[in-house]
Write an enzyme that holds these catalytic residues in place. Structure first.
Site, PDB file in Angstrom:
ATOM      1  N   SER A 252       0.827  -1.208   0.000  1.00 20.45           N
ATOM      2  CA  SER A 252       0.000   0.000   0.000  1.00 20.45           C
ATOM      3  C   SER A 252       0.863   1.260   0.000  1.00 20.45           C
ATOM      4  O   SER A 252       1.683   1.444  -0.894  1.00 20.45           O
ATOM      5  CB  SER A 252      -0.962  -0.037   1.196  1.00 20.45           C
ATOM      6  OG  SER A 252      -1.981   0.925   1.064  1.00 20.45           O
ATOM      7  N   ASP A 371     -10.193  -4.313  -4.793  1.00 20.07           N
ATOM      8  CA  ASP A 371      -9.596  -3.398  -3.817  1.00 20.07           C
ATOM      9  C   ASP A 371     -10.328  -2.069  -3.832  1.00 20.07           C
ATOM     10  O   ASP A 371     -10.429  -1.413  -4.867  1.00 20.07           O
ATOM     11  CB  ASP A 371      -8.116  -3.187  -4.172  1.00 20.07           C
ATOM     12  CG  ASP A 371      -7.335  -2.470  -3.077  1.00 20.07           C
ATOM     13  OD1 ASP A 371      -7.965  -1.796  -2.243  1.00 20.07           O
ATOM     14  OD2 ASP A 371      -6.098  -2.578  -3.070  1.00 20.07           O
ATOM     15  N   HIS A 401      -7.843  -5.533  -0.382  1.00 22.66           N
ATOM     16  CA  HIS A 401      -6.619  -4.747  -0.241  1.00 22.66           C
ATOM     17  C   HIS A 401      -5.466  -5.488   0.435  1.00 22.66           C
ATOM     18  O   HIS A 401      -4.342  -5.488  -0.061  1.00 22.66           O
ATOM     19  CB  HIS A 401      -6.931  -3.465   0.533  1.00 22.66           C
ATOM     20  CG  HIS A 401      -5.789  -2.511   0.647  1.00 22.66           C
ATOM     21  ND1 HIS A 401      -5.227  -1.877  -0.452  1.00 22.66           N
ATOM     22  CD2 HIS A 401      -5.071  -2.078   1.731  1.00 22.66           C
ATOM     23  CE1 HIS A 401      -4.252  -1.093  -0.066  1.00 22.66           C
ATOM     24  NE2 HIS A 401      -4.119  -1.202   1.258  1.00 22.66           N
TER      25      HIS A 401
END
Length: 424
Positions: A252, A371, A401
């Site tokens: 991320s 996601d 995610h």
């Protein structure tokens, strides 16, 4: 290599013909203006403006259009694969240290900035917990030796780092883990131990404001500080472990930090490859006006938490146990994103979008098409525009995610390790 998801994948890779699976996502007098009621109204107005601005990862309905651009699929097959999302149980609440007023004020959305003493107390509580977990794990794990180190950043901040070393295997490579926003490196201990089992020594760094490192919880004044800390940490690791290939893993926002660090030739030249899961490459404000407001609000109220907590709005895993473990973890920040932190994410994402072609490091990027936190189409853009000659992307149908905490985590970990194995 077995595919991670079902379906008819499209093979796409620049390094080999079979290493990539790409699938189908204000009026009155002066005293009135200065009244407490007016001030509260102003703060509420600012908060409302920033609410949509800095969620700032906005979920978008993009998986379908992305899938159509990659491969045609029967409608009934798509419905068959559709996965029910699991949200965090309502009984899970934000952690508040009894010794830390800053933790309480931040999680309750208090607009006032916590005092330095309160922040120091909160950091001490977090750091003590991070250290205790390392010590406890070290005592009960026989195949891996887990240790911690407080690393001083170029700015003088203390950064919490840890390492996992295989006990009985010869070390043939190094892997440095960088966690995502609001979490910490200890969440990746299971992955680190799997890497140990394959002969890799693993290092993890809690970037500023996270885990056991200095700073107000989940507050990042500048992501360039995190990039600088990563570079310094890498230089130390490489100096202490000469002659071993080194790989980076970033999840991320951690992936965005890794990518920006790789734009420095003096750093990228020492790295053998990068693995990214759900990287924050294409973060956009929900409306252009908020991009104008963001720098102003981040100067006036930088630590202000805005928006709804991620745990109730954006599902990150389809595994309910993984969600409970994440959002009941005291080292995971469960409050709303802080204004300055969100602005910094917008800045680094914009910077990367303008410099994707300068990325030339070998990389593997994995992203779930479902996601709702970061954009899988931005990962596809990274793949298409990067100058790397050795690059692979996997778009995983229906996955969310936190890929390493999805039900398919074991298969995903194995594929990452296999990609690294092929480059040692």
């Amino acid at each position: 290599m077995e595919p991670i998801v079902k379906g008819n994948p499209t093979v796409l890779s620049s390094s080999s013909s079979s290493s990539l699976i790409l699938t189908s996502g204000a009026s009155g007098r002066i005293n009135a203006l200065l009244s407490m009621r007016a001030l509260k109204s102003l703060i509420m107005l600012v908060n409302a403006f920033v609410l949509l601005l800095l969620v700032p990862f906005r979920g978008r309905k993009r998986a379908q259009s992305m899938a159509l651009s990659v491969a045609e699929k029967p409608r009934d097959e798509k419905q068959e694969r559709k996965c029910a999302t699991v949200r965090v149980p309502a009984t899970i609440v934000s952690w508040k240290s009894s010794n830390s007023s800053s933790s309480s004020s931040s999680n309750n959305g208090n607009c006032s900035s916590p005092t330095p003493d309160a922040v120091d107390q909160e950091v001490a509580v977090r750091r003590a917990l991070a250290i205790r977990r390392v010590v406890e794990d070290k005592d009960r794990c026989e195949s891996s030796m887990r240790e911690f180190l407080l690393f001083q950043s170029p700015r003088g901040n203390m950064i919490f780092t840890q390492s996992w070393t295989p006990v009985s295997l010869k070390i043939r490579g190094l892997v440095v883990l960088l966690h995502g926003l609001n979490e910490h490196s200890g969440r990746y201990s299971n992955f680190a131990k799997q890497l140990n089992a394959n002969g890799y020594k693993v290092f993890g760094m809690d970037w500023i404001g996270h885990g056991g490192s200095d700073g107000l919880h989940a507050y990042v004044h500048s992501l360039d500080d995190a990039v600088s800390d990563l570079k310094s940490y890498l230089q130390k690791i490489l100096a202490d472990n000469p002659g071993l290939p080194c790989f980076l893993f970033g999840h991320s926002t951690g992936g965005a930090i890794v990518l920006k660090a790789m734009l420095d030739p003096s750093i990228s030249s020492c790295i053998s490859g990068v693995v990214l899961t759900s990287p924050a490459v294409g973060v956009q404000p929900s409306h252009p006006i908020y991009a104008v407001l963001a720098p102003i609000v981040s100067l006036l109220l930088p630590t202000l938490p805005v928006g709804s907590a991620n745990k109730t709005t954006l599902p990150v895993s389809r595994d309910p146990d993984a969600l409970v473990a994440k959002y009941s973890d005291p080292l995971v920040y469960t409050g709303a994103i802080r204004v300055r932190t969100g602005y910094e994410i917008l800045k680094v994402s914009s910077f990367l979008q303008q410099n994707l072609s300068k990325i030339c490091i070998p990389f593997l990027v994995l992203h779930g098409t479902a996601d709702e936190v970061t954009d899988p189409t931005a990962s596809l853009k990274l793949y298409n525009e990067a100058s790397s000659t050795d690059k692979s992307i996997r778009l995983l149908e229906g996955l969310l995610h936190d890929l390493l905490f999805e039900p398919e985590r074991e298969s995903i970990m194995n594929d990452i390790i296999e990609w690294i194995n092929c480059r040692v």
